[in-house]
Design a protein around this motif. Sequence first.
Motif: not given
Length: 281
Positions: A14, A16, A19, A23, A46, A50
Motif C-alpha cells: 500500500s 498513503k 490508507l 484499514d 506511511i 499510523w
Amino acid sequence: MTTDTLTTNIVVASDKNYLNYLDIVLKSLLAHHQSFNVFILNTGDISPEWMEERQQFFAQRQSSLYSAYINQNELQRYRQSDYITQATYLRYYIAELFACSQSNRWLYLDCDIVINGDIFRPFEDKRFSQFSLGAVQDPFVSNLAQHRFRQGDYFNAGVLYINADRWAGTTEQLIHLTEKLQETLVYGDQDVLNVYFHEQWFAIDWRYNCQPEHFLSGSVNAENTSPDLIHFVGSVKPLAKSQFVCSVQKAVDLFKFYDKITYQTILENPIGFFKFILRSK
C-alpha cells in the motif's frame, strides 16, 4: 525477528493514498483471526505514528503488524497505466520477507479487500506443499475472447496463498521478465505472475477471492451465500461516490461497514462475530 513455524504471515502492499482501504483490510482481519503477522510493503510514505497506533490493536489478538520498507527507486523501472500503479509491483518483493519467519505460509492481499470469514483454510489444502501458490481463477480475464498472457487458466493476483519454500528467490526473475514484457503488458504484474508461475499454481474456491464479476455472473446468488473474502477489482472502488448495480452493492455495504467501525469495537467482540450473510434478496 522470527515467528513461530505455524504462524501465518500476511503481506499487504500500500501507499498513503490507500490508507482507508488498508484499514478495512486490517480491521476485517482482526474481526476473523488471531495469532498472525502482517507486513505492510511500502515506500516510506506511511508514517510510524499510523503504524504504532494500530500495532496496539494487533497485540490484543496475539498478532503483530510490521512496516516493510522498499526504496521508491526500485519502482521507477515499472510503468503505470490507468488504475495499475507502480505500487502494485511491490508484491515482487515478498520473497525479501521470508527471512522474518520460519513458516512457509504467506498470504498476499491487495488493499481493496474485505475479509468475511476464515481465509486461512486454503493453507490446509494438500496441494499447497506441491505448488508455489494457490489462487482464484480471474473471472473477467477468463471470459475475454482472447488475452495474450492467458495460457490455459489465468489467476487473479490480488490474493495469493504463497508457499515460501517454492516462491523463494523469484524477485530478480520477476523483475527481468517484466522488463522483457513491459511493452505488451495489459494487466501489469498480474500478467507477469501468470507467465512466470504457469503450471506452478493450483486453483482454489472463488469464495477466497470473490470479485464483482462473481456477483454479476450469479455465482453469489444462493440463499445464505457468504464469501470469505471479497476483492473489489477495477478502477472504481467501493468507497467512491458511485452507483453500483444491486448485486454488487451488497459488497459495497460491507466495505463501508468496516470503514466506519472502530478497531476497539471489533476487539470487544469475539472472533467471527461480524460475519455477514450476502443473501440473494
